[in-house]
Design a protein around this motif. Structure first.
Motif: not given
Length: 947
Positions: A322-325, A333-336, A381-385
């Protein structure tokens, strides 16, 4: 004697970015005669703040934190911290002696940061010779005192505020110039084992130079300490300043910097002692059955098996986008997640769901954790916006659907572990937003074999809700703090649950031996963690307590037994300066209260909550723990001056990975019958083999002496094999059934009469159709199932079932391997005196004649499943008048044989039982087919190859 009323008040102050609790007040009274117009009063102040990130004000307050604080000069004479850890339970005392060196009266604060999971259990204070002594009381006492004090315009309190992993105990005392104040705080906590380590953290931040600054950590572990270390976490200038003294079962860590060593620089007047002083250790474990300890009428069972093949995982990652992320949270989160995905193996199956106001699946089906699939998932995951709202309800239900679909199609290994890992930073805003409805939806759809783990990022997430849905669905929750370390926090949490070793663990005790058990059934056990069960001894006269543990691993069902002397540990503790008395009693109460707090959070009705609250309150008062339902009443020796300390209302306690609240699907109760496998007597002398002993066996024992029993002829034939250390002898080889038994020779420590004796140092039983192999040495027993190895120990009675192979171990005595209920092999353990100049530990082998081999069986013992015709005649006196000699005809050979005897050690391992037999010379030549060298094989699992 002056009169001082001190009590507790609460003010709620709204803030723009969160809210803040403020507790403050003062008290008035007659001053001591020596202190003219100055008042002696006590002030308390506490802040608990929830916000997305710490405000500048909070950060500044954090930087200015001091253990001892005052507006004007304050002289700190000493600051000492002492922890005594006994069997994973820590009692910590923080003491400080200070003097108001200002020319006027002032308020002096005593602030201590303690671990969130700890319970304060005492606080004392001495002000100018007036001693305040603490005791835990029901909160109703606090309310009554508050009403009385408020009527006189007086209010005060002692509380704790939340921080990262710590809570802050704060108190202030207003004292005249020159006053001396001594503070002493006590708190207790159970060490939690994570990733194979117990970590004890002590927050040191005196805020000034201290003439006597010292930290002492004493550890006593009856089973022994495998390692202890004090990693430098306070800065480079303190490297190697912690001194460690360690023996087998005790350790002492001391940190004692001089005033010069405390300085930030050579000429500085400020202290560099600021941070967390950490001690890490682990204990020795000689078997996988766990460690059972009895003390002060209570017991604690520790269960932390290792060297077991991990269970395969089916895992669905559910990620809030969501936007708050947006920003740092998503980046971390992506790194983990990239690191977490790299940890998956080919035996693991996974999928990814990301959600905001919509729910998307990277894959609608579980996929194998191959490198190709992992790389594709990382790219996704890398491409998530991040954008939009938060639809938690639909996201979790979709994850449950993926697991359910795979299970219905038979794609999930019944011995695997299925879990959902939810990562979220906010409350639901889209779809179903009522938390109670979401909780019910998850519970209704979640299968018993699935678990939900929740990670809440930041302070704006409703962590209580995430914890409830995790606990209710066989998982755990953890808050991840939104800072530069968030990615590592995510990875660390996943590491704790990424390697499940066992499922469906049950720790039981015989009927009428124990009572008041804490949780004794667990859904999973994760590598590097520990399960703990505690309770009270029910029978006053019981001398030995037994426990029975059952569990399932990747391909094996386990049954383990352990025992403890009910009086031995108390005797040891009386002579231990490193320990503290009553650890088992306090640990039982600590675990019980924590589990009740978790159960209360899941209680469906107000009546149920009230009932649980009463149990918590009673235990907390009895064991002197400050909980959300008790208060610490600090009174002067005259009983007039009072201070109240309370635990935060939102306090959350977690016990350990794998635990769940009391009152869940498995009620906590005493076992009402001993399982059939546990009914074998366990108090037999160690020299005797337990259980039924077959009368007719073929055996190989001692040097190595073979005894072959011929049922039709009703005689026993003996021969020795004079081979070399390292050689592997094939004993049974049955290609049709797939069973082979081999033994590897070891030598004595030295020759006797120019002869080196040899013994079996390893015996292996293999069952090729299932890829199962059992290797026994005097050190341990290893079960290999084709996908991994499982280590068992001689130090505990245990049963293990791997498909068609059953392994039964009798503690320090014997192991029996049974294949298909048709072929049985017993291995006998022989131990010698450790300082024996010649002898070594070795194994004996006993194989019943009743084994059902195929016609193709062979090997030094297997070949006699078809009994040869034997004729013995021409009896005459030999060179030794006590031994008759004769002629034996067998397999067309005439052999000179001697009447003698060998030993069967099954009934008496020390002396053995005599077995009279006809002894064949030259390593059995003429009686066995071919030469004994024909039976040498290259590997412990090799079949015999007929020459």
């Amino acid at each position: 004697m002056r009169h001082l009323a001190i009590i507790f008040g609460l003010l709620l102050v709204p803030k723009m970015d969160g809210f803040e609790f403020v507790i403050e007040g003062d008290s008035e009274g007659d001053s001591p005669a020596t202190n003219s117009a100055e008042d002696l009063s006590v002030h308390q102040y506490m802040k608990f703040r929830r916000s997305v990130l710490p405000s500048e004000e909070e950060e500044e307050a954090e930087e200015d934190f001091e253990a001892i604080a005052g507006v004007a000069p304050v002289t700190v004479q000493s600051y000492k911290v002492e922890s005594r850890i006994t069997s994973r339970f820590a009692h910590t005392t923080v003491k400080s002696s200070v003097v108001n060196s200002a020319p006027q009266a002032q308020s002096i604060a005593f602030n201590v940061q303690i671990p969130k999971r700890a319970f304060i259990n005492n606080f004392t204070m001495n002000v100018n010779g007036i001693t305040f002594v603490g005791s835990v009381k029901e909160k109703t006492v606090a309310r009554n005192l508050y009403a009385q004090a408020r009527a006189r315009g007086k209010a005060a309190g002692i509380v704790r505020s939340n921080s990262l992993d710590m809570e802050t105990f704060k108190t202030e005392v207003h004292v005249p110039a020159g006053s001396k104040i001594e503070f002493e705080l006590h708190y207790q906590e159970m060490m939690q084992r994570k990733l194979g380590v117990y970590e004890h953290s002590l927050h040191l931040q005196p805020g000034r130079l201290v003439p006597q600054l010292q930290v002492d950590v004493y550890i006593y572990e009856p089973k022994g300490i495998s390692f202890v270390e004090a990693p430098n976490t306070l800065g480079e200038q303190f490297s190697e300043m912690a001194k460690i003294t360690k023996t087998k079962d005790k350790a002492h860590v001391v940190f004692k910097p001089t005033m010069q060593q405390q300085k930030k620089c050579w000429n500085c007047t400020t202290s560099a002692v600021e941070g967390v002083f950490t001690v890490k250790y682990d204990v020795e474990r000689d078997n996988n059955a766990g460690e059972l300890q009895v003390s002060d009428g209570h017991f604690v069972q520790f269960f932390a098996p290792s060297n077991l093949a991990p269970l395969p995982k089916n895992i669905v990652f559910v990620i809030d986008v969501s936007g708050s992320m947006w920003g740092l949270k998503m980046k971390q989160t992506v790194e983990a997640m990239k690191t977490i995905l790299d940890d998956l193996s080919l035996d693991d199956y996974f999928s990814i769901i990301d959600f905001n106001h919509n729910v998307r699946c990277w894959s609608e089906d579980l996929v194998a954790g191959s490198s190709i699939q992992r790389d594709e998932a990382k790219q996704y995951i890398q491409n998530i916006k991040p954008s939009g709202g938060t639809n938690i309800n639909e996201a979790i239900l979709r994850a449950i659907h993926i697991l359910t679909k795979a299970s219905n199609l038979g794609l999930i290994d019944p011995r695997s572990v299925s879990m959902i890992l939810l990562v979220s930073d906010g409350d639901p805003t889209v779809g179903e937003i009522k938390l109670s409805a979401i909780q019910k939806n998850i519970k209704r759809n979640m299968r018993e074999e699935f678990s939900l783990f929740s990670l809440g990022i930041g302070f704006d997430v409703d962590y209580d809700f995430l914890e409830r849905i995790a606990l209710e669905n066989r998982g755990i929750a953890q808050r991840v703090y939104a800072n530069q370390d968030a990615a590592q926090q995510l990875q660390n949490f996943y590491s704790q649950v990424s390697s499940p070793l066992l499922r469906k663990i049950s720790i039981q005790f015989p009927e009428d031996t124990v009572t008041d058990l804490t949780q004794n059934e667990f859904d999973k056990f994760f590598s590097g963690s520990e399960l703990v069960v505690a309770g009270k001894i029910q029978q006053a006269g019981i001398t030995t307590l037994h426990s029975f543990t059952t569990a399932s691993s990747s391909r094996m069902d386990l049954s383990l037994q352990t025992e403890a002397d009910c009086f031995k540990l108390d005797g040891l503790l009386t002579h231990q300066t490193h320990s503290f008395a009553g650890f088992a009693r306090q640990m039982w109460a600590y675990i019980t209260i924590n589990q009740l707090l978790a159960e209360r959070s899941l209680a469906p009705t107000a009546a149920k909550k009230r009932k649980i609250t009463q149990r918590i309150l009673g235990l907390a008062v009895e064991h002197q723990f400050v909980t959300p339902f008790t208060a610490l009443l600090v009174e002067s020796e005259g009983g007039l001056e009072r201070v109240l300390a309370e635990s935060p209302k939102d306090r959350k306690q977690g016990c350990c990975v794998g635990t769940a609240p009391l009152g869940g699907k498995t009620p906590v109760q005493v076992v009402h019958s001993v399982p059939p496998w546990a009914q074998t007597p366990t108090d037999a002398p160690p020299s005797e083999v337990e259980g039924p002993v077959p009368d007719i066996v073929n055996l190989v024992d001692n040097d190595p002496h073979f005894i072959v029993h011929l049922p039709k002829s009703n005689m026993d034939i003996c021969f020795n094999i004079d081979s070399e250390p390292g050689h592997i002898l094939n004993l049974v080889s049955d290609p049709e059934s797939g069973v082979t038994v081999n033994g590897q020779l070891i030598g004595a420590k030295q020759m006797v009469d120019k002869k080196l004796s040899t013994y079996f140092g390893a015996i292996s039983v293999s069952y090729k159709p299932e890829g199962i192999r059992v290797d026994a040495t005097p050190e341990n027993i290893v079960l290999t199932d084709g996908k991994g190895s499982h280590n068992l120990s001689w130090a505990a009675t245990a049963d293990a079932s791997l498909s068609r192979v059953k392994v039964s171990i009798v503690k320090d005595s014997q192991m029996t391997v049974t294949v298909n209920d048709e072929i049985s092999v017993m291995v006998l353990l022989h131990r010698v005196w450790k300082k024996n100049p010649v002898g070594v530990d070795f194994l004996g082998l006993y194989i019943p004649n009743t084994n059902k081999y195929s016609p193709t069986v062979h090997g030094l013992i297997g070949q006699f499943s078809i009994e040869p015709e034997v004729k013995v005649y021409n009896f005459h006196e030999g060179a030794d008048p006590l031994k008759i000699e004769a002629t034996m005809e067998v397999k067309g050979n005439k052999l000179a044989v001697t009447r003698g005897w060998q030993k069967d050690y099954r009934k008496d391992k020390k002396r053995g039982s005599d077995v009279f037999c006809w002894f064949i010379h030259n390593s059995g030549k003429g009686f066995i087919e071919g030469h004994y060298k024909d039976y040498l094989v290259p590997q412990l699992d090799s079949f015999y190859q007929q020459q």
